[in-house]
Design an enzyme around this catalytic site. Sequence first.
Site, PDB file in Angstrom:
ATOM      1  N   GLU A   1      -6.441  23.974   3.995  1.00 13.11           N
ATOM      2  CA  GLU A   1      -5.551  24.361   5.102  1.00 13.11           C
ATOM      3  C   GLU A   1      -4.397  25.057   5.270  1.00 13.11           C
ATOM      4  O   GLU A   1      -3.480  24.787   4.418  1.00 13.11           O
ATOM      5  CB  GLU A   1      -5.813  23.729   6.684  1.00 13.11           C
ATOM      6  CG  GLU A   1      -5.213  24.712   7.719  1.00 13.11           C
ATOM      7  CD  GLU A   1      -4.770  23.819   9.604  1.00 13.11           C
ATOM      8  OE1 GLU A   1      -4.524  24.443  10.234  1.00 13.11           O
ATOM      9  OE2 GLU A   1      -4.434  22.412   8.596  1.00 13.11           O
TER      10      GLU A   1
ATOM     11  N   SER B   1      -6.895  20.958  12.975  1.00 15.12           N
ATOM     12  CA  SER B   1      -7.809  21.324  11.836  1.00 15.12           C
ATOM     13  C   SER B   1      -8.121  20.849  10.841  1.00 15.12           C
ATOM     14  O   SER B   1      -9.335  19.940  10.903  1.00 15.12           O
ATOM     15  CB  SER B   1      -7.084  22.852  11.092  1.00 15.12           C
ATOM     16  OG  SER B   1      -6.699  23.922  12.149  1.00 15.12           O
TER      17      SER B   1
ATOM     18  N   ASP C   1      -0.890  30.201  11.274  1.00 15.22           N
ATOM     19  CA  ASP C   1      -1.735  30.063  12.692  1.00 15.22           C
ATOM     20  C   ASP C   1       0.483  29.779  13.012  1.00 15.22           C
ATOM     21  O   ASP C   1       0.581  30.757  14.137  1.00 15.22           O
ATOM     22  CB  ASP C   1      -2.594  29.097  13.099  1.00 15.22           C
ATOM     23  CG  ASP C   1      -2.171  28.549  14.442  1.00 15.22           C
ATOM     24  OD1 ASP C   1      -2.623  29.541  15.418  1.00 15.22           O
ATOM     25  OD2 ASP C   1      -1.655  27.503  14.935  1.00 15.22           O
TER      26      ASP C   1
ATOM     27  N   HIS D   1      -3.358  33.177  20.922  1.00 14.72           N
ATOM     28  CA  HIS D   1      -4.936  33.363  20.305  1.00 14.72           C
ATOM     29  C   HIS D   1      -5.940  34.770  20.576  1.00 14.72           C
ATOM     30  O   HIS D   1      -5.643  35.274  21.771  1.00 14.72           O
ATOM     31  CB  HIS D   1      -5.783  32.549  19.683  1.00 14.72           C
ATOM     32  CG  HIS D   1      -5.322  30.641  19.013  1.00 14.72           C
ATOM     33  ND1 HIS D   1      -5.828  29.631  19.512  1.00 14.72           N
ATOM     34  CD2 HIS D   1      -3.861  30.696  18.399  1.00 14.72           C
ATOM     35  CE1 HIS D   1      -4.933  29.055  18.660  1.00 14.72           C
ATOM     36  NE2 HIS D   1      -3.915  29.670  18.213  1.00 14.72           N
TER      37      HIS D   1
ATOM     38  N   HIS E   1      -3.129  16.883  12.471  1.00 10.82           N
ATOM     39  CA  HIS E   1      -3.303  18.016  13.140  1.00 10.82           C
ATOM     40  C   HIS E   1      -4.882  18.453  13.459  1.00 10.82           C
ATOM     41  O   HIS E   1      -5.434  18.185  12.748  1.00 10.82           O
ATOM     42  CB  HIS E   1      -2.788  19.221  12.546  1.00 10.82           C
ATOM     43  CG  HIS E   1      -1.893  20.280  13.431  1.00 10.82           C
ATOM     44  ND1 HIS E   1      -2.234  21.877  13.432  1.00 10.82           N
ATOM     45  CD2 HIS E   1      -1.086  20.337  14.258  1.00 10.82           C
ATOM     46  CE1 HIS E   1      -1.468  22.675  14.189  1.00 10.82           C
ATOM     47  NE2 HIS E   1      -1.029  21.134  15.004  1.00 10.82           N
TER      48      HIS E   1
ATOM     49  N   ASP F   1      -5.176  29.332   9.227  1.00  9.20           N
ATOM     50  CA  ASP F   1      -5.521  29.108  10.411  1.00  9.20           C
ATOM     51  C   ASP F   1      -5.181  30.183  11.532  1.00  9.20           C
ATOM     52  O   ASP F   1      -3.691  30.394  11.017  1.00  9.20           O
ATOM     53  CB  ASP F   1      -4.643  28.004  11.019  1.00  9.20           C
ATOM     54  CG  ASP F   1      -4.459  26.842  12.031  1.00  9.20           C
ATOM     55  OD1 ASP F   1      -4.643  28.139  13.367  1.00  9.20           O
ATOM     56  OD2 ASP F   1      -5.195  25.568  12.351  1.00  9.20           O
TER      57      ASP F   1
ATOM     58  N   SER G   1      -7.598  25.632  17.936  1.00  6.28           N
ATOM     59  CA  SER G   1      -7.738  25.179  16.466  1.00  6.28           C
ATOM     60  C   SER G   1      -8.834  23.882  16.550  1.00  6.28           C
ATOM     61  O   SER G   1      -9.105  23.118  15.105  1.00  6.28           O
ATOM     62  CB  SER G   1      -6.647  24.932  15.515  1.00  6.28           C
ATOM     63  OG  SER G   1      -5.916  25.964  15.196  1.00  6.28           O
TER      64      SER G   1
ATOM     65  N   ASP H   1      -9.990  29.926  11.943  1.00  7.25           N
ATOM     66  CA  ASP H   1     -10.806  29.274  12.590  1.00  7.25           C
ATOM     67  C   ASP H   1     -10.287  30.162  14.509  1.00  7.25           C
ATOM     68  O   ASP H   1     -11.514  30.276  14.789  1.00  7.25           O
ATOM     69  CB  ASP H   1      -9.920  28.188  13.388  1.00  7.25           C
ATOM     70  CG  ASP H   1      -8.520  28.156  12.908  1.00  7.25           C
ATOM     71  OD1 ASP H   1      -7.996  29.155  12.838  1.00  7.25           O
ATOM     72  OD2 ASP H   1      -7.590  26.853  13.475  1.00  7.25           O
ATOM     73  N   HIS H   2      -9.891  31.670  13.757  1.00 11.78           N
ATOM     74  CA  HIS H   2      -9.616  31.980  15.320  1.00 11.78           C
ATOM     75  C   HIS H   2      -8.758  33.041  14.567  1.00 11.78           C
ATOM     76  O   HIS H   2      -7.674  33.049  14.238  1.00 11.78           O
ATOM     77  CB  HIS H   2      -9.407  31.482  16.398  1.00 11.78           C
ATOM     78  CG  HIS H   2      -7.642  30.697  16.802  1.00 11.78           C
ATOM     79  ND1 HIS H   2      -6.950  31.165  15.921  1.00 11.78           N
ATOM     80  CD2 HIS H   2      -7.862  29.404  16.553  1.00 11.78           C
ATOM     81  CE1 HIS H   2      -5.787  30.329  15.572  1.00 11.78           C
ATOM     82  NE2 HIS H   2      -5.938  29.137  15.765  1.00 11.78           N
TER      83      HIS H   2
END
Length: 524
Positions: A355, A204, A360, A480, A202, A95, A139, A401-402
Amino acid sequence: MSLLSNVVVVIAVQLLLGSLAWSAPECKHGAEYCKDRLMHPDMPEPLQGRNAPRKYEGDDTNAYWREQATEYVKEKLATPLKEGKAKNVIMFLGDGMGITTTSAARNLLGGEEMVLSFEQFAHTGLSKTYSVDKIVPDSACTATAYLCGVKGQEGTIGVNGAVPRTDCTVMLDEATHVDSIAKWAMDAGKWAGLVTTTRVTHASPAGVYAHIAERDWENDAEVAADCGTASGIQDIAYQLANGQVGSKLKLIMGGGRKHWVDSSLETWGERTDGLNLIDEFKAADAQNVYVSTEAELNALDLTTPARLLGLFQNDHLLYHMQTNETTTQPTLEQMTRKAIEYMSQSTEGYFLFIEGGRIDQAHHDNLARMALDETIEFSKAIAAARELTSADDTLLVVTADHSHVFNYAGYSYRGSDIFGPAPAIAQDGKRHMVLSYSNGPSYDRFYDAETKERIDPTTLINGVYNEEFPAGVPLDMDTHGGDDVLVYADGPWSHLFTGVYEQSTIPHLMAYSACIGDGLTMCS
């Protein structure tokens, strides 16, 4: 010669003053030349000894680099394309793990030339992460993309782009719901499970099983606050415990106990509907097993559980750098090993989502040391997965994811401390760091609003694991990034993951290799 003499004078003065910082000498050449020197400055040679750049035998010769390139070509030529059916698919999600994060993290392994475990995978590509409504995603909508194969709006999970964030009515239309690859796998007779270092509810991990218009609706109280008590919306934790997909997941490991239990039953609980979903899980089948500590997980005979639930913290798992001999949570690598050992009992194979979620969260708080340490822990888990599985029948896919607005810059020398200052002095006469953020909460720490001057970051950064690194724009949390993220793949049909594609293509590529879902597969 005048430029060189100026450099010598500057270095001499600074050596006398005992400083290694450097500012560019006055340029007396043409304007274009001077502009180029500012963009690509030549740093002075540092002192010898501990301050000297790290040297590698032979790397100042042609042969060193040519031999290295030749070996890489040979390795690629010797790597056959794997076109067999993938029995198992493991997706690893780092993440917020953008390219600058992985590049900087290599230094923690010993240097810029080192490689993270997944950087040795056979094939890589790039995915475009934007959502239906935002250039830079979160996310939640990205989880819908890389797990369900459809892009949605920011903040929504498991629903298509017709559902606005926090909308309490549109999401009730099941025609807007999109299923994840976990359901595709279970429909094909495979097992499915998830592992995370965040709460299991969460954003994700919720993409594996939930359909929701707001990622923050992790328990019933949060739904009621936005939509009332009679909205008909099932919160994320309830969907994990009782939903069509969540109730059939064979394995769930991570944090987030608080969303499972009513506040009247446990002081740490946050539900308000009187439910204890953990007790319901245990009561549903005598062979369902719940564990809450590393010791319980390690002692477990993994041949016995019908389903396995491990919740190791009330909230997110602690950062790896926060743990010590007194903490009771397992590492991501330990959870990964146990998960694969358990899921491998499926004769039909499995889909497993894993994950590294706190990369993140560390970035959001401008905590560079912790973000990079979490990246290393993530790499360890992936190495364990490749060790425990075969590339002949198990497809491993690693992606983010980003990204984040995390900067890795400053013309530092080889072997210098990645968390240290760059060699040059800025125009305000102060040092600047190799690592920084474009925005975030640390801005106030490194900028004096009264004097309107930047504070020398070297006076504030002293090696503490949870210290902030400089940010350029004041925000409550760093944002992000909108840049593409890398996708690494190894195993059956991993060569399909090359190129640049939409993030929503990823689950379709995984499904193709495993012959699951109702789209195009290698078996169709």
